[in-house]
Motif scaffolding. Structure first.
Motif, short mmCIF file in Angstrom:
data_model
loop_
_atom_site.label_atom_id
_atom_site.label_comp_id
_atom_site.label_asym_id
_atom_site.label_seq_id
_atom_site.Cartn_x
_atom_site.Cartn_y
_atom_site.Cartn_z
N VAL A 68 30.44 41.60 33.06
CA VAL A 68 31.24 42.82 32.87
C VAL A 68 30.32 43.98 32.48
O VAL A 68 30.42 45.09 33.01
CB VAL A 68 32.32 42.61 31.78
CG1 VAL A 68 33.04 43.91 31.46
CG2 VAL A 68 33.34 41.57 32.24
N ARG A 69 29.41 43.71 31.56
CA ARG A 69 28.50 44.77 31.11
C ARG A 69 27.67 45.32 32.26
O ARG A 69 27.47 46.52 32.39
CB ARG A 69 27.58 44.20 30.01
CG ARG A 69 26.80 45.26 29.23
CD ARG A 69 25.72 44.61 28.39
NE ARG A 69 24.67 44.00 29.19
CZ ARG A 69 23.68 44.67 29.78
NH1 ARG A 69 23.61 45.98 29.68
NH2 ARG A 69 22.77 44.03 30.49
N ARG A 70 27.20 44.43 33.13
CA ARG A 70 26.31 44.85 34.22
C ARG A 70 27.05 45.58 35.32
O ARG A 70 26.51 46.47 35.98
CB ARG A 70 25.65 43.62 34.86
CG ARG A 70 24.56 42.98 34.03
CD ARG A 70 23.91 41.86 34.83
NE ARG A 70 22.98 41.10 34.03
CZ ARG A 70 22.19 40.14 34.51
NH1 ARG A 70 22.24 39.82 35.79
NH2 ARG A 70 21.37 39.47 33.71
N HIS A 71 28.28 45.19 35.60
CA HIS A 71 28.92 45.63 36.84
C HIS A 71 30.16 46.49 36.68
O HIS A 71 30.72 46.96 37.66
CB HIS A 71 29.27 44.39 37.70
CG HIS A 71 28.06 43.60 38.07
ND1 HIS A 71 27.12 44.03 39.00
CD2 HIS A 71 27.58 42.42 37.60
CE1 HIS A 71 26.15 43.15 39.09
NE2 HIS A 71 26.40 42.15 38.25
N GLN A 72 30.57 46.72 35.46
CA GLN A 72 31.79 47.50 35.27
C GLN A 72 31.65 48.92 35.80
O GLN A 72 32.57 49.47 36.39
CB GLN A 72 32.16 47.54 33.78
CG GLN A 72 33.48 48.27 33.55
CD GLN A 72 33.83 48.38 32.09
OE1 GLN A 72 34.29 47.43 31.48
NE2 GLN A 72 33.62 49.55 31.51
N SER A 73 30.47 49.50 35.58
CA SER A 73 30.26 50.90 35.95
C SER A 73 30.48 51.15 37.44
O SER A 73 31.23 52.05 37.84
CB SER A 73 28.85 51.31 35.53
OG SER A 73 28.61 52.62 35.90
N TRP A 74 29.84 50.37 38.29
CA TRP A 74 29.99 50.64 39.72
C TRP A 74 31.34 50.18 40.24
O TRP A 74 31.89 50.77 41.17
CB TRP A 74 28.83 50.05 40.54
CG TRP A 74 28.66 48.56 40.58
CD1 TRP A 74 27.78 47.84 39.83
CD2 TRP A 74 29.33 47.63 41.42
NE1 TRP A 74 27.87 46.50 40.16
CE2 TRP A 74 28.82 46.35 41.13
CE3 TRP A 74 30.32 47.74 42.40
CZ2 TRP A 74 29.25 45.20 41.76
CZ3 TRP A 74 30.76 46.58 43.03
CH2 TRP A 74 30.23 45.32 42.70
N GLN A 131 45.32 53.75 37.79
CA GLN A 131 45.25 52.79 38.90
C GLN A 131 43.85 52.17 38.98
O GLN A 131 43.71 50.97 39.24
CB GLN A 131 45.58 53.49 40.22
CG GLN A 131 47.06 53.78 40.38
CD GLN A 131 47.38 54.53 41.65
OE1 GLN A 131 47.16 55.73 41.75
NE2 GLN A 131 47.84 53.82 42.65
N ALA A 132 42.84 53.00 38.77
CA ALA A 132 41.47 52.49 38.83
C ALA A 132 41.24 51.45 37.74
O ALA A 132 40.65 50.40 37.99
CB ALA A 132 40.48 53.64 38.69
N ALA A 133 41.74 51.72 36.53
CA ALA A 133 41.55 50.77 35.42
C ALA A 133 42.26 49.45 35.72
O ALA A 133 41.72 48.37 35.46
CB ALA A 133 42.07 51.38 34.12
N ASP A 134 43.46 49.54 36.27
CA ASP A 134 44.21 48.31 36.59
C ASP A 134 43.44 47.46 37.60
O ASP A 134 43.33 46.24 37.46
CB ASP A 134 45.59 48.66 37.18
CG ASP A 134 46.56 49.15 36.12
OD1 ASP A 134 47.61 49.70 36.51
OD2 ASP A 134 46.27 48.99 34.92
N VAL A 135 42.90 48.13 38.62
CA VAL A 135 42.18 47.39 39.66
C VAL A 135 40.90 46.78 39.11
O VAL A 135 40.58 45.62 39.39
CB VAL A 135 41.87 48.32 40.86
CG1 VAL A 135 40.78 47.75 41.74
CG2 VAL A 135 43.13 48.51 41.71
N VAL A 136 40.18 47.52 38.32
CA VAL A 136 38.91 47.00 37.79
C VAL A 136 39.18 45.80 36.88
O VAL A 136 38.51 44.77 36.97
CB VAL A 136 38.14 48.10 37.04
CG1 VAL A 136 36.95 47.51 36.29
CG2 VAL A 136 37.65 49.16 38.01
N LEU A 194 38.56 50.01 28.48
CA LEU A 194 38.58 49.11 29.64
C LEU A 194 37.84 47.79 29.37
O LEU A 194 38.38 46.71 29.67
CB LEU A 194 37.98 49.82 30.88
CG LEU A 194 38.06 49.05 32.19
CD1 LEU A 194 39.50 48.64 32.51
CD2 LEU A 194 37.49 49.89 33.32
N THR A 195 36.66 47.87 28.81
CA THR A 195 35.90 46.64 28.55
C THR A 195 36.68 45.72 27.62
O THR A 195 36.78 44.51 27.87
CB THR A 195 34.54 46.98 27.91
OG1 THR A 195 33.87 47.93 28.71
CG2 THR A 195 33.68 45.74 27.76
#
Lengths: 169, 179
Positions: B27-33, B47-52, A65-66
Protein backbone atom coordinates in the motif's frame (compact mmCIF):
# COMPACT_ATOMS: atom_id res chain seq x y z
CA UNK A 1 10.63 3.78 -52.85
CA UNK A 2 6.84 3.80 -52.54
CA UNK A 3 5.47 6.81 -50.63
CA UNK A 4 2.63 6.53 -48.15
CA UNK A 5 -0.61 8.23 -49.07
CA UNK A 6 -1.90 10.90 -46.68
CA UNK A 7 -4.81 8.74 -45.56
CA UNK A 8 -2.51 5.81 -44.73
CA UNK A 9 -0.04 8.14 -43.09
CA UNK A 10 -2.70 9.75 -40.89
CA UNK A 11 -3.68 6.33 -39.54
CA UNK A 12 -0.13 5.84 -38.31
CA UNK A 13 0.39 9.27 -36.79
CA UNK A 14 -0.79 8.33 -33.29
CA UNK A 15 1.50 5.31 -33.12
CA UNK A 16 4.33 7.36 -34.69
CA UNK A 17 3.97 10.07 -32.05
CA UNK A 18 3.90 7.40 -29.31
CA UNK A 19 7.05 5.73 -30.65
CA UNK A 20 5.21 2.50 -31.31
CA UNK A 21 6.01 1.96 -34.98
CA UNK A 22 8.51 -0.56 -36.28
CA UNK A 23 11.72 0.93 -37.70
CA UNK A 24 10.64 0.46 -41.30
CA UNK A 25 7.18 1.94 -40.82
CA UNK A 26 8.57 4.84 -38.84
CA UNK A 27 10.98 5.67 -41.66
CA UNK A 28 8.12 5.61 -44.19
CA UNK A 29 6.07 8.02 -42.05
CA UNK A 30 9.04 10.35 -41.67
CA UNK A 31 9.62 10.41 -45.41
CA UNK A 32 6.00 11.39 -45.94
CA UNK A 33 6.07 14.05 -43.22
CA UNK A 34 9.16 15.62 -44.79
CA UNK A 35 7.11 16.37 -47.93
CA UNK A 36 3.56 16.90 -46.60
CA UNK A 37 2.60 20.13 -44.79
CA UNK A 38 -0.90 18.90 -44.09
CA UNK A 39 0.24 15.74 -42.28
CA UNK A 40 2.85 17.70 -40.35
CA UNK A 41 0.08 20.05 -39.19
CA UNK A 42 -2.01 17.03 -38.15
CA UNK A 43 0.94 15.68 -36.16
CA UNK A 44 1.39 19.05 -34.44
CA UNK A 45 -2.31 19.03 -33.52
CA UNK A 46 -1.78 15.67 -31.86
CA UNK A 47 1.26 16.89 -29.99
CA UNK A 48 -0.59 19.99 -28.79
CA UNK A 49 -2.89 17.82 -26.70
CA UNK A 50 -0.15 17.03 -24.24
CA UNK A 51 0.11 20.47 -22.57
CA UNK A 52 -3.69 20.53 -22.24
CA UNK A 53 -3.78 17.16 -20.54
CA UNK A 54 -0.87 18.16 -18.31
CA UNK A 55 -2.92 21.11 -17.02
CA UNK A 56 -5.11 18.73 -15.03
CA UNK A 57 -4.22 18.89 -11.36
CA UNK A 58 -4.27 15.73 -9.34
CA UNK A 59 -5.52 16.32 -5.85
CA UNK A 60 -3.29 14.48 -3.37
CA UNK A 61 -4.64 11.25 -1.99
CA UNK A 62 -6.79 12.01 1.07
CA UNK A 63 -5.22 11.39 4.48
CA UNK A 64 -7.92 8.92 5.50
CA UNK A 65 -7.34 6.59 2.55
CA UNK A 66 -4.41 4.55 3.85
CA UNK A 67 -6.09 4.03 7.20
CA UNK A 68 -9.32 2.97 5.49
CA UNK A 69 -7.48 0.41 3.38
CA UNK A 70 -5.48 -1.03 6.25
CA UNK A 71 -8.48 -1.13 8.61
CA UNK A 72 -10.43 -3.13 6.09
CA UNK A 73 -7.43 -5.37 5.48
CA UNK A 74 -7.20 -6.18 9.19
CA UNK A 75 -10.92 -6.90 9.31
CA UNK A 76 -10.56 -9.23 6.37
CA UNK A 77 -7.77 -11.07 8.14
CA UNK A 78 -9.80 -11.39 11.34
CA UNK A 79 -12.36 -13.15 9.20
CA UNK A 80 -15.24 -10.77 9.69
CA UNK A 81 -18.17 -11.58 7.47
CA UNK A 82 -17.73 -9.69 4.27
CA UNK A 83 -20.52 -7.39 3.16
CA UNK A 84 -22.80 -8.21 0.31
CA UNK A 85 -20.58 -6.30 -2.13
CA UNK A 86 -17.51 -8.36 -1.24
CA UNK A 87 -19.50 -11.60 -1.35
CA UNK A 88 -20.58 -10.78 -4.88
CA UNK A 89 -17.09 -9.72 -5.87
CA UNK A 90 -15.70 -12.90 -4.33
CA UNK A 91 -18.11 -14.99 -6.37
CA UNK A 92 -16.78 -13.30 -9.48
CA UNK A 93 -13.16 -13.79 -8.51
CA UNK A 94 -13.15 -17.30 -7.05
CA UNK A 95 -12.34 -20.11 -9.43
CA UNK A 96 -15.46 -21.73 -10.83
CA UNK A 97 -14.76 -25.11 -9.18
CA UNK A 98 -15.19 -23.52 -5.74
CA UNK A 99 -18.57 -22.11 -6.69
CA UNK A 100 -19.66 -25.38 -8.31
CA UNK A 101 -18.63 -27.45 -5.30
CA UNK A 102 -20.51 -25.15 -2.93
CA UNK A 103 -23.59 -25.38 -5.16
CA UNK A 104 -23.32 -29.18 -5.31
CA UNK A 105 -23.00 -29.39 -1.54
CA UNK A 106 -26.10 -27.21 -1.08
CA UNK A 107 -28.03 -29.39 -3.55
CA UNK A 108 -27.05 -32.61 -1.79
CA UNK A 109 -28.03 -31.15 1.59
CA UNK A 110 -31.39 -30.08 0.19
CA UNK A 111 -32.08 -33.48 -1.35
CA UNK A 112 -31.07 -35.29 1.84
CA UNK A 113 -33.36 -33.13 3.93
CA UNK A 114 -36.22 -33.61 1.49
CA UNK A 115 -35.71 -37.38 1.41
CA UNK A 116 -35.67 -37.56 5.19
CA UNK A 117 -38.84 -35.52 5.48
CA UNK A 118 -40.57 -37.67 2.90
CA UNK A 119 -39.39 -40.87 4.60
CA UNK A 120 -40.59 -39.71 7.96
CA UNK A 121 -44.17 -39.59 6.63
CA UNK A 122 -43.90 -43.03 4.99
CA UNK A 123 -46.83 -45.40 5.72
CA UNK A 124 -46.31 -47.46 8.87
CA UNK A 125 -47.89 -50.91 9.55
CA UNK A 126 -49.62 -51.88 12.76
CA UNK A 127 -48.38 -48.99 14.77
CA UNK A 128 -50.62 -47.31 17.22
CA UNK A 129 -50.36 -43.64 17.29
CA UNK A 130 -48.48 -42.50 20.33
CA UNK A 131 -49.28 -38.89 19.68
CA UNK A 132 -51.97 -37.34 21.82
CA UNK A 133 -53.31 -35.15 19.02
CA UNK A 134 -53.09 -37.41 16.03
CA UNK A 135 -55.56 -39.10 13.80
CA UNK A 136 -55.16 -42.74 12.88
CA UNK A 137 -56.90 -43.71 9.70
CA UNK A 138 -56.69 -47.33 8.82
CA UNK A 139 -57.43 -49.39 5.82
CA UNK A 140 -57.25 -53.16 5.79
CA UNK A 141 -53.61 -53.61 6.51
CA UNK A 142 -51.96 -50.35 7.19
CA UNK A 143 -52.18 -47.54 9.57
CA UNK A 144 -51.35 -44.18 8.16
CA UNK A 145 -50.39 -42.10 11.04
CA UNK A 146 -50.62 -38.42 10.53
CA UNK A 147 -49.35 -36.12 13.10
CA UNK A 148 -51.37 -33.49 11.34
CA UNK A 149 -52.40 -31.39 14.25
CA UNK A 150 -49.68 -31.82 16.80
CA UNK A 151 -49.81 -28.14 17.60
CA UNK A 152 -53.46 -28.11 18.78
CA UNK A 153 -53.68 -26.39 22.13
CA UNK A 154 -56.76 -26.71 24.23
CA UNK A 155 -59.49 -24.36 23.14
CA UNK A 156 -58.18 -24.06 19.59
CA UNK A 157 -60.20 -24.82 16.47
CA UNK A 158 -57.87 -27.67 15.63
CA UNK A 159 -58.40 -29.30 19.05
CA UNK A 160 -62.19 -29.02 18.64
CA UNK A 161 -62.09 -30.68 15.23
CA UNK A 162 -59.94 -33.48 16.55
CA UNK A 163 -62.33 -34.05 19.42
CA UNK A 164 -65.27 -34.25 17.01
CA UNK A 165 -63.46 -36.69 14.76
CA UNK A 166 -62.62 -38.89 17.75
CA UNK A 167 -66.29 -38.87 18.74
CA UNK A 168 -67.39 -39.97 15.26
CA UNK A 169 -65.02 -42.98 15.09
CA UNK B 1 9.84 -3.74 5.90
CA UNK B 2 10.85 -0.69 3.89
CA UNK B 3 13.59 -2.58 2.10
CA UNK B 4 13.60 -1.77 -1.59
CA UNK B 5 15.43 -4.98 -2.37
CA UNK B 6 12.25 -6.86 -1.53
CA UNK B 7 10.31 -7.08 -4.76
CA UNK B 8 6.63 -6.33 -5.10
CA UNK B 9 6.07 -9.90 -6.21
CA UNK B 10 7.69 -11.21 -3.00
CA UNK B 11 5.58 -8.85 -0.94
CA UNK B 12 2.40 -10.04 -2.60
CA UNK B 13 3.35 -13.68 -2.08
CA UNK B 14 4.05 -12.92 1.59
CA UNK B 15 0.66 -11.19 1.80
CA UNK B 16 -0.89 -14.37 0.46
CA UNK B 17 0.69 -16.24 3.36
CA UNK B 18 -1.01 -13.90 5.82
CA UNK B 19 1.72 -11.30 6.29
CA UNK B 20 -0.13 -8.01 6.70
CA UNK B 21 3.10 -6.08 7.14
CA UNK B 22 3.95 -7.05 3.57
CA UNK B 23 0.56 -5.77 2.48
CA UNK B 24 1.12 -2.48 4.29
CA UNK B 25 4.35 -2.06 2.38
CA UNK B 26 2.52 -2.70 -0.90
CA UNK B 27 0.00 0.00 0.00
CA UNK B 28 2.78 2.40 0.93
CA UNK B 29 4.62 1.83 -2.35
CA UNK B 30 1.70 1.88 -4.76
CA UNK B 31 -1.10 3.96 -3.32
CA UNK B 32 0.13 7.16 -4.93
CA UNK B 33 0.02 6.04 -8.55
CA UNK B 34 -3.14 3.99 -7.99
CA UNK B 35 -4.74 7.17 -6.71
CA UNK B 36 -3.49 9.17 -9.70
CA UNK B 37 -5.09 6.78 -12.18
CA UNK B 38 -8.41 6.64 -10.36
CA UNK B 39 -8.53 10.39 -9.78
CA UNK B 40 -7.65 11.28 -13.36
CA UNK B 41 -10.26 8.82 -14.57
CA UNK B 42 -13.12 10.01 -12.36
CA UNK B 43 -12.08 13.56 -11.48
CA UNK B 44 -13.82 13.10 -8.13
CA UNK B 45 -12.21 12.28 -4.78
CA UNK B 46 -15.01 10.08 -3.46
CA UNK B 47 -15.17 7.76 -6.45
CA UNK B 48 -11.40 7.62 -6.76
CA UNK B 49 -11.01 6.75 -3.06
CA UNK B 50 -13.61 3.99 -3.33
CA UNK B 51 -11.87 2.45 -6.32
CA UNK B 52 -8.40 2.63 -4.80
CA UNK B 53 -9.58 1.06 -1.55
CA UNK B 54 -11.43 -1.68 -3.37
CA UNK B 55 -8.41 -2.31 -5.61
CA UNK B 56 -6.10 -2.92 -2.67
CA UNK B 57 -8.60 -5.11 -0.87
CA UNK B 58 -9.20 -7.11 -4.02
CA UNK B 59 -5.43 -7.49 -4.28
CA UNK B 60 -5.35 -8.71 -0.69
CA UNK B 61 -8.10 -11.24 -1.28
CA UNK B 62 -6.49 -12.53 -4.46
CA UNK B 63 -2.99 -12.68 -2.96
CA UNK B 64 -3.46 -16.27 -1.85
CA UNK B 65 -3.88 -17.32 -5.48
CA UNK B 66 -1.23 -15.01 -6.92
CA UNK B 67 1.31 -16.62 -9.23
CA UNK B 68 4.26 -14.38 -10.12
CA UNK B 69 3.99 -15.11 -13.84
CA UNK B 70 3.05 -11.50 -14.47
CA UNK B 71 4.78 -8.49 -12.98
CA UNK B 72 3.05 -7.01 -9.96
CA UNK B 73 2.41 -3.68 -11.66
CA UNK B 74 0.82 -5.33 -14.67
CA UNK B 75 -1.41 -7.33 -12.35
CA UNK B 76 -2.40 -4.29 -10.31
CA UNK B 77 -2.97 -2.08 -13.37
CA UNK B 78 -5.43 -4.68 -14.54
CA UNK B 79 -7.27 -4.70 -11.22
CA UNK B 80 -7.50 -0.91 -11.10
CA UNK B 81 -8.55 -0.62 -14.74
CA UNK B 82 -11.26 -3.20 -14.33
CA UNK B 83 -12.58 -1.46 -11.23
CA UNK B 84 -12.58 1.96 -12.92
CA UNK B 85 -14.64 0.58 -15.79
CA UNK B 86 -17.00 -1.34 -13.48
CA UNK B 87 -17.55 1.67 -11.23
CA UNK B 88 -18.13 3.88 -14.24
CA UNK B 89 -21.02 1.66 -15.31
CA UNK B 90 -22.57 1.80 -11.85
CA UNK B 91 -22.33 5.51 -11.16
CA UNK B 92 -23.61 8.37 -13.25
CA UNK B 93 -20.96 10.88 -14.31
CA UNK B 94 -20.97 14.05 -12.26
CA UNK B 95 -20.71 17.33 -14.10
CA UNK B 96 -18.25 19.91 -12.91
CA UNK B 97 -19.60 23.21 -11.82
CA UNK B 98 -18.67 26.23 -13.85
CA UNK B 99 -15.83 28.31 -12.49
CA UNK B 100 -16.97 31.72 -11.34
CA UNK B 101 -15.09 34.72 -12.63
CA UNK B 102 -13.66 36.24 -9.49
CA UNK B 103 -12.25 39.71 -9.76
CA UNK B 104 -8.75 39.66 -8.35
CA UNK B 105 -6.20 42.42 -8.37
CA UNK B 106 -3.20 40.14 -7.72
CA UNK B 107 -0.65 39.87 -10.50
CA UNK B 108 -0.82 36.44 -12.10
CA UNK B 109 -4.45 36.04 -11.05
CA UNK B 110 -5.66 36.24 -14.64
CA UNK B 111 -3.14 33.61 -15.63
CA UNK B 112 -4.21 31.37 -12.77
CA UNK B 113 -7.84 31.79 -13.71
CA UNK B 114 -7.06 30.88 -17.31
CA UNK B 115 -5.18 27.81 -16.14
CA UNK B 116 -8.10 26.74 -14.01
CA UNK B 117 -10.53 27.30 -16.85
CA UNK B 118 -8.36 25.22 -19.16
CA UNK B 119 -8.15 22.45 -16.57
CA UNK B 120 -11.93 22.54 -16.15
CA UNK B 121 -12.41 22.31 -19.92
CA UNK B 122 -10.01 19.38 -20.12
CA UNK B 123 -11.84 17.66 -17.26
CA UNK B 124 -15.20 18.15 -18.97
CA UNK B 125 -13.75 16.91 -22.26
CA UNK B 126 -12.30 13.80 -20.60
CA UNK B 127 -15.62 13.14 -18.91
CA UNK B 128 -17.33 12.95 -22.30
CA UNK B 129 -15.02 10.21 -23.57
CA UNK B 130 -16.16 6.62 -23.67
CA UNK B 131 -14.76 4.94 -20.52
CA UNK B 132 -12.26 2.71 -22.29
CA UNK B 133 -10.97 5.63 -24.38
CA UNK B 134 -10.68 7.73 -21.22
CA UNK B 135 -8.79 4.99 -19.43
CA UNK B 136 -6.40 4.52 -22.38
CA UNK B 137 -5.71 8.28 -22.41
CA UNK B 138 -5.12 8.30 -18.63
CA UNK B 139 -2.74 5.34 -18.76
CA UNK B 140 -0.84 6.84 -21.70
CA UNK B 141 -0.54 10.45 -20.58
CA UNK B 142 -0.39 10.12 -16.81
CA UNK B 143 1.27 6.74 -16.34
CA UNK B 144 3.34 6.84 -19.52
CA UNK B 145 2.50 3.24 -20.34
CA UNK B 146 3.31 1.89 -23.79
CA UNK B 147 0.74 0.17 -25.99
CA UNK B 148 1.62 -3.29 -24.76
CA UNK B 149 1.27 -2.27 -21.11
CA UNK B 150 -2.04 -0.52 -21.75
CA UNK B 151 -3.27 -3.57 -23.66
CA UNK B 152 -2.36 -5.80 -20.70
CA UNK B 153 -4.18 -3.48 -18.28
CA UNK B 154 -7.28 -3.29 -20.45
CA UNK B 155 -7.08 -6.97 -21.43
CA UNK B 156 -7.12 -6.16 -25.12
CA UNK B 157 -4.75 -5.94 -28.11
CA UNK B 158 -2.18 -3.26 -28.97
CA UNK B 159 -4.11 -2.53 -32.17
CA UNK B 160 -7.24 -1.88 -30.11
CA UNK B 161 -5.24 0.42 -27.84
CA UNK B 162 -4.00 2.37 -30.86
CA UNK B 163 -7.61 2.81 -32.00
CA UNK B 164 -8.80 3.83 -28.53
CA UNK B 165 -6.10 6.48 -28.29
CA UNK B 166 -6.70 7.75 -31.83
CA UNK B 167 -10.44 8.13 -31.25
CA UNK B 168 -10.00 9.61 -27.80
CA UNK B 169 -7.51 12.18 -29.05
CA UNK B 170 -9.69 13.09 -32.02
CA UNK B 171 -12.62 13.69 -29.68
CA UNK B 172 -10.51 15.76 -27.28
CA UNK B 173 -9.05 17.86 -30.09
CA UNK B 174 -12.52 18.65 -31.35
CA UNK B 175 -13.67 19.76 -27.91
CA UNK B 176 -10.54 21.68 -27.00
CA UNK B 177 -9.90 23.20 -30.43
CA UNK B 178 -10.76 26.76 -29.56
CA UNK B 179 -8.92 26.93 -26.22
Amino acid sequence: MKMLSCSKNRKSLDAYMDGELSGRRQAAVERHLARCDSCRAALNDLRDLKPFLSSLDVAPAPNYLTKRILTEAHEQKRGKRPGLLWSCLEALWYPSWVVKDATAAALIAGLTMGTYMGWSSFPTSGLESRMTASIAVSDDSNFYTFDAMSAAPDGSLEAAILKQLEKNR
Amino acid sequence: MSDLSVTDESLLLATGRGDLKAFEEIVRRHQSWAWQIAYQFFGREEQAADVVQEAFIRLLRASGRYQPTAKFRTYFYRIISRLCLDQFKKKKPVKLEAIADLPDQNPGAAEELLRKETAASVRLALDTLAPNQRLAIVLRYYEDLNYQEIAAALETTTKAVERLLARGRKHLRTLLKNR
